[in-house]
Design a protein around this motif. Structure first.
Motif, PDB file in Angstrom:
ATOM      1  N   LEU A 352      37.214  33.385  17.900  1.00 62.14           N
ATOM      2  CA  LEU A 352      36.092  34.626  18.256  1.00 62.14           C
ATOM      3  C   LEU A 352      34.788  34.000  18.148  1.00 62.14           C
ATOM      4  O   LEU A 352      34.000  34.507  19.050  1.00 62.14           O
ATOM      5  N   ARG A 378      31.996  46.369  30.472  1.00 71.17           N
ATOM      6  CA  ARG A 378      32.642  46.270  29.171  1.00 71.17           C
ATOM      7  C   ARG A 378      33.937  45.331  29.328  1.00 71.17           C
ATOM      8  O   ARG A 378      34.882  45.368  28.762  1.00 71.17           O
ATOM      9  N   GLU A 380      35.135  42.200  27.921  1.00 74.06           N
ATOM     10  CA  GLU A 380      34.783  41.274  26.793  1.00 74.06           C
ATOM     11  C   GLU A 380      35.304  39.986  27.096  1.00 74.06           C
ATOM     12  O   GLU A 380      36.030  39.785  27.756  1.00 74.06           O
ATOM     13  N   GLN A 382      36.925  38.149  25.216  1.00 78.32           N
ATOM     14  CA  GLN A 382      37.972  37.774  24.638  1.00 78.32           C
ATOM     15  C   GLN A 382      39.122  38.193  25.793  1.00 78.32           C
ATOM     16  O   GLN A 382      40.422  37.570  25.713  1.00 78.32           O
ATOM     17  N   PHE A 383      38.973  39.056  26.704  1.00 72.42           N
ATOM     18  CA  PHE A 383      39.890  39.448  27.800  1.00 72.42           C
ATOM     19  C   PHE A 383      40.383  38.342  28.651  1.00 72.42           C
ATOM     20  O   PHE A 383      41.425  38.361  29.414  1.00 72.42           O
ATOM     21  N   PHE A 386      39.717  33.824  26.486  1.00 72.20           N
ATOM     22  CA  PHE A 386      40.394  33.355  25.196  1.00 72.20           C
ATOM     23  C   PHE A 386      41.410  32.525  25.634  1.00 72.20           C
ATOM     24  O   PHE A 386      41.620  31.150  25.201  1.00 72.20           O
ATOM     25  N   PHE A 440      35.127  47.412  35.732  1.00 70.01           N
ATOM     26  CA  PHE A 440      36.036  46.808  34.686  1.00 70.01           C
ATOM     27  C   PHE A 440      37.133  46.189  35.522  1.00 70.01           C
ATOM     28  O   PHE A 440      37.726  45.117  35.008  1.00 70.01           O
ATOM     29  N   LEU A 444      37.870  42.124  35.770  1.00 71.05           N
ATOM     30  CA  LEU A 444      39.058  41.575  34.668  1.00 71.05           C
ATOM     31  C   LEU A 444      40.009  40.961  35.441  1.00 71.05           C
ATOM     32  O   LEU A 444      40.581  39.880  35.193  1.00 71.05           O
ATOM     33  N   GLN A 448      40.906  37.150  35.183  1.00 72.77           N
ATOM     34  CA  GLN A 448      42.082  36.595  34.770  1.00 72.77           C
ATOM     35  C   GLN A 448      42.962  35.756  35.767  1.00 72.77           C
ATOM     36  O   GLN A 448      43.798  34.948  35.490  1.00 72.77           O
TER      37      GLN A 448
END
Lengths: 463, 210
Positions: A352, A378, A380, A382-383, A386, A440, A444, A448
């Motif tokens: 983190l 929004r 993040e 982490q989405f 990571f 969003f 994302l 990804q």
């Protein structure tokens, strides 16, 4: 100046936090010390202790004072015009054909000449009595040739597995390969035994807990509570179940490692042999590092190393790919093992914290994009990041691109993790125009499933 | 009815590694099945639009990693969820036994306002392997779903043969929609500002006092 820059910061040698003091690899004795190179780990050390450094220093992204010319360009790109250039470049490079990827794609004469030059540069450096690691890092950062086992040898040097003195190579290699064989003999049950157990499909039996002298449980895992009926955490029975679980998880993931590549997947003799070697490595790592064990994704981190080493045209090297990969895998993880550790998630060395460092890096380089991503839409880190960070980008790109990116990661004088965050930041900057117009969901999905882009362009950005 | 604002429903898919979470999602969203998905690291994100009683809703599906190590990171993915899908593999008893801990872990990390009524849907996947390899009976699974206070909807699915997948997700979407609507009446099930943990707890306390 370059000499100074190549000094690995002290934090590299920062001892591992106490509570994970069990992260110890194998042998009790030390050797191969004081080789005198400036690489992060001394030769042979991966077989003793892993040295995760965490990522604690504030200096992580400081530009060195008055860097070489190339670095001035880098700074300019990353802090100023980079974003615009990236946005402009995005479409331009998408349209461009990439040699190597499609195989039969058009390759210009200039590209052939450049590739030849690169190859002879690497060959020249590797033929020196005493390898100049600074030079080798610079060459690697521009991408290593696929042929001739040059990448294998270079990666071993950059990871500090091979010492810079050529005349020590053979001795060190044979010693380490012997050590690995011994470690494996001590800690891993034989594949035939493994198969027998699988066929029988049984739980723990007497031989497992009691009389298997060479078994891993007796030698390294049994503690005070090893009565078979003990339900304690450290009981040998409990650990037997845990080990079986680990082995099953590793097998499941190896089946899913680059499923598009025959080298790794399918039921051919060769792919099975590769999976078996990789399982040995991961199982051994898990047993030697009970605080971390095996974490999903380690298979992906191991894959490029093992592939490169076992496709080395030097037969002896290829035959010893498993032993060499184990050591290099440990060295590579030494830089980032904390990311795999749940207990450290919220610490300054955990994943983190690294993710927020990426966020800061993006903010420094492009506040507009940072604000849009993290506040307006929004999304993040982490989405999406990571996986980028824990797997060293191995699930984001084609295999060929992964190897190219790793040349740059391993060739970075400031360490793999430093370069990794820069590449991640560049990946965001490269998509700036699309991200700024996305919401969003769109953003994302884009991050990804990162698009196929020109890797050379991507890697030039952080310089 | 059709004038209402666009509805976004957040659905979390949980369960042990290898039970087929990614396969189920991809069968539902992309109508595809592959035996060669990579292990999910962190969480994957997919969306699907569908019509429920003349309302267009967008399902945001979060396909999570099955290994325990990733659970502590779940909070970022779980919060704001409208429905949680628990998946097990009918050939692996252990994946069924762990449903308890998956549910508990979800409730702890997502901390919905009313855990008792929060919707879960249970899917027993891989029914295509045949009865002889089945290790968890439908009866046993049904009992578990009933023993958890409110009856949890339960489906036996095959992502491979596309069996019951569409039906299961329709129920999942309906459950999520009902949850979303019940939250609209209250004060937002998870608190408005997800970054403000303390504020969220205070709001929760005050709503409990009412």
């Amino acid at each position: 100046m370059l000499k100074n820059k190549l000094k690995i910061p002290d934090k590299t040698r920062k001892p591992f936090p106490d509570r994970l003091g069990s992260l110890v690899i194998g042998f009790d004795y030390r050797d191969g010390e004081n080789v005198g190179s400036d690489v992060a780990l001394e030769f042979g050390e991966e077989l003793e202790t892993i040295q995760p450094k965490g990522f604690g220093s504030d200096r992580e992204f400081e530009e060195p004072d008055g860097g070489v010319e190339a670095e001035c360009v880098q700074e300019e790109v990353l802090t100023g015009g980079g974003a615009a250039a990236a946005a402009a470049g995005e479409t331009e490079f998408r349209a461009r054909q990439r040699p190597g990827r499609e195989g039969s794609g058009h390759v210009s004469v200039l590209e052939v000449i450049a590739a030849d030059e690169k190859r002879s540069d690497v060959e020249y450096e590797l033929s020196q009595e005493e390898i100049n690691l600074e030079k080798l890092q610079r060459i690697a950062s521009k991408g290593l040739p696929d042929e001739g086992g040059l990448r294998a040898t270079t990666w071993k040097l950059l990871l500090g597995y091979l010492p810079p003195s050529r005349n020590l190579w053979q001795k060190e290699l044979s010693e380490n390969r012997l050590k690995y064989a011994k470690l494996k003999g001590d800690l891993l049950i034989s594949p035939s035994e493994f198969a027998r157990r699988k066929i029988l499909g049984f739980g723990p039996c007497e031989t497992e807990a009691g009389s298997d002298v060479d078994g891993p449980l007796r030698r390294h895992q049994i503690s005070q509570e090893d009565h078979p009926l003990s339900l304690g955490k450290a009981s040998v029975w409990n650990q037997y179940f845990e080990n079986t679980e680990v082995a099953e998880q590793i097998d499941r993931d190896l089946q899913r490692t680059h499923p598009d590549m025959k080298f790794f997947s399918g039921e051919t003799v060769i792919s099975r042999r590769h999976r078996e070697a990789m399982r040995n490595i991961l199982l051994l790592f898990a047993k030697l590092n009970p605080a971390i064990r095996y974490v999903q994704g380690m298979n992906e981190v191991l894959a490029p190393i093992y592939y490169v080493f076992s496709t080395d045209p030097n037969e002896q090297n290829a035959a010893n790919a498993e032993a060499d990969s184990f050591s290099c895998f440990v060295r590579l993880l030494g830089d980032s093992v904390d990311h795999f550790c749940q207990q450290l998630d919220n610490s300054s060395v955990g994943i983190l914290s690294t993710l927020s460092r990426l966020s800061e890096l993006l903010k420094t380089n492009d506040e507009e994009l940072w604000r849009h991503l993290e506040f307006t839409t929004r999304v993040e880190p982490q989405f999406y990041a990571f996986r980028w960070i824990t797997l060293l980008l191995t699930q984001e790109f084609s295999f060929q691109s992964i190897l190219r990116i790793w040349d740059s990661l391993l060739g970075n004088p400031f360490g793999v993790q430093d370069m990794l965050l820069r590449v991640c930041c560049a990946m965001l900057l490269c998509m700036k125009s699309r991200l700024l117009s996305g919401d969003f969901i769109a953003n994302l999905k884009l991050l990804q499933h990162y698009p196929d882009i020109n890797i050379e362009h991507l890697l030039q950005m952080p310089f | 009815m059709s004038q209402r604002k666009k509805v976004l429903l957040k659905v979390i898919i949980l369960g042990d590694s290898g039970v087929g979470k990614t396969s189920l999602m991809n069968q539902y969203v992309n109508k595809k099945f592959s035996t060669s998905y990579k292990a999910t690291i962190g969480a994957d994100f997919l969306t699907k639009e569908l019509l429920i009683d003349d309302r267009t809703v967008t399902l945001q599906l979060w396909d999570t990693a099955g290994q325990e190590r990733f659970q502590s990171l779940g909070v970022a993915f779980y919060r704001g969820a409208d429905c949680c899908v628990l998946v097990y593999d009918v050939t692996t008893p252990k994946s069924f036994d762990t449903l308890d801990s998956w549910r508990d872990e979800f409730l702890i990390q997502a901390s919905p306002r009313d855990p008792e009524s929060f919707p879960f849907v249970v899917l027993g996947n891989k029914t295509d392997v045949g009865e002889e390899r089945r290790a968890v009976s439908a009866k046993k699974a049904g009992q578990w779903c009933q023993s958890n206070g409110k009856q949890m909807p339960y489906f036996e699915t095959s992502a491979k043969d596309n069996l019951n997948v569409e039906q299961a997700f329709e129920v999942i979407a309906r459950q999520a929609l009902a949850q979303e609507e019940s939250e609209d009446f209250g004060d937002g099930g998870f608190g408005g500002d997800v970054l403000d943990v303390n504020g969220m707890m205070e709001r929760e306390n005050s709503s409990c006092a009412c």
